[in-house]
Write an enzyme that holds these catalytic residues in place. Structure first.
Site, PDB file in Angstrom:
ATOM      1  N   LYS A   1       0.824  -1.217   0.000  1.00 17.59           N
ATOM      2  CA  LYS A   1       0.000   0.000   0.000  1.00 17.59           C
ATOM      3  C   LYS A   1       0.855   1.263   0.000  1.00 17.59           C
ATOM      4  CE  LYS A   1      -4.252  -1.993   1.590  1.00 17.59           C
ATOM      5  NZ  LYS A   1      -5.288  -2.094   2.596  1.00 17.59           N
TER       6      LYS A   1
ATOM      7  N   ARG B   1      -3.304 -10.055   5.702  1.00 21.64           N
ATOM      8  CA  ARG B   1      -3.679 -10.172   4.272  1.00 21.64           C
ATOM      9  C   ARG B   1      -2.520  -9.634   3.431  1.00 21.64           C
ATOM     10  NH1 ARG B   1      -6.014  -7.235   0.184  1.00 21.64           N
ATOM     11  NH2 ARG B   1      -7.487  -8.368  -1.119  1.00 21.64           N
TER      12      ARG B   1
HETATM   13  C1  9MG Z   1      -9.713  -6.063  -0.359  1.00 17.66           C
HETATM   14  N1  9MG Z   1      -8.777  -5.389   0.518  1.00 17.66           N
HETATM   15  C2  9MG Z   1      -7.792  -4.524   0.153  1.00 17.66           C
HETATM   16  N2  9MG Z   1      -7.143  -4.078   1.250  1.00 17.66           N
HETATM   17  C3  9MG Z   1      -7.721  -4.692   2.320  1.00 17.66           C
HETATM   18  C4  9MG Z   1      -7.523  -4.639   3.699  1.00 17.66           C
HETATM   19  O1  9MG Z   1      -6.606  -3.853   4.241  1.00 17.66           O
HETATM   20  N3  9MG Z   1      -8.293  -5.388   4.500  1.00 17.66           N
HETATM   21  C5  9MG Z   1      -9.272  -6.173   3.965  1.00 17.66           C
HETATM   22  N4  9MG Z   1     -10.021  -6.903   4.815  1.00 17.66           N
HETATM   23  N5  9MG Z   1      -9.512  -6.257   2.655  1.00 17.66           N
HETATM   24  C6  9MG Z   1      -8.764  -5.521   1.853  1.00 17.66           C
END
Ligand code: 9MG
Length: 275
Positions: free
Chosen positions: A221, A255
């Site tokens: 990110k 994630r």
């Molecule tokens: C789909 N998506 C993209 N970034 C995310 C994040 O930080 N958390 C979750 N749960 N989904 C995300």
């Protein structure tokens, strides 16, 4: 909350879990179009599983800032074949969507978890998930992906995220989704400046007040780019550091795109913690 109920699965959260990101979007910001058809998406996902992913999160619509909306039928046709293929292989599959129609199709295809960046606020979303037995990740977002990064404003970002998630947990309980199926997520980068993201990471422990497993996603990110000056495909080390800091503060599901690196970092953490 040391066990998450996800369909027939009981996932222990005594050790942090890794959720591998599987994009099926042609405009995916991180896969550069590699996962354009179901077969290559499945192959990529199985590689993530072999590298140590406990859950595979399959998405058919990008949530990056400014991303275009995808029609519901197009999103279903992207994710369903991939979910079917992975469920057939015995994987724990999550669907990344905010659309109730896609949730229903994905659950029918074998997904056992819904990862919703809108926290089941779309009309019909709570009902789509309630009777399924699937786990749900409720994420905080200010605004919508198309505009969320234009001018995010908070009084106190940590308090506001906490209050929002409390409200969504309550809405799930009222709809018949028990807490054993819920995770919560502060939504790094979703309507947040760098300072908001840092405050959330610094004070992540506050979200433990919800007494639910915490999922976090910072992989690739822009907050990592802002802190390191690195391009999107060079943020792996920063991502591992950030996710590990989240684990220290109580996160239980990470994630990420690069599973192998995260798995190695967690091997050290687990050994030191004796988990
Ligand atoms: C789909 N998506 C993209 N970034 C995310 C994040 O930080 N958390 C979750 N749960 N989904 C995300």
């Amino acid at each position: 909350m040391s066990v998450l109920h996800a369909g027939p699965h009981r996932l222990s959260l005594l050790k942090p879990l890794i959720m591998g990101i599987v994009n099926t979007t042609p405009d995916s910001f991180s896969d550069g179009g590699r996962c354009q058809d179901a077969r290559s998406a499945i192959q990529h996902a199985l590689q993530l599983r072999d590298e140590g992913a406990d859950i595979l999160d399959v998405g058919g619509e990008s949530t990056r800032p400014g991303a275009e909306r995808v029609p519901v039928n197009e999103e279903i046709s992207r994710v369903v074949p991939v979910i079917e293929g992975l469920a057939y292989q015995g994987c724990v599959v999550s669907v990344d969507t905010k659309k109730p129609e896609v949730m229903r199709a994905a659950l029918e295809a074998g997904a056992v978890m819904v990862n919703d960046v809108m926290a089941l606020q779309a009309p019909g979303a709570l009902e789509a998930v309630a009777k399924s037995g699937a786990a749900v990740c409720l994420m905080h977002m200010q605004g919508e992906p198309q505009t969320m990064q234009q001018a995010p404003v908070y009084g106190n970002v940590v308090d506001e995220v906490l209050q929002f998630l409390q409200g969504r947990v309550r809405a799930c309980e009222v709809a018949g989704i028990p807490r054993t199926r819920l995770l919560v997520d502060p939504g790094f980068g979703f309507g947040k400046t760098l300072q908001h993201n840092l405050a959330l990471l610094r004070h992540l422990e506050r979200l433990l007040e919800l007494d639910l497993p915490l999922l976090v996603g910072m992989s690739r990110k822009s907050m990592l780019g802002q802190l390191t000056g690195r391009e999107i495909d060079q943020r792996e080390f920063a991502g591992v550091a950030a996710h590990l800091m989240a684990v220290v503060r109580g996160a239980r599901v990470l994630r990420v795109h690069q599973v192998a690196a995260m798995r190695d970092a967690l091997a050290i953490w687990n050994a030191v913690e004796g988990t």
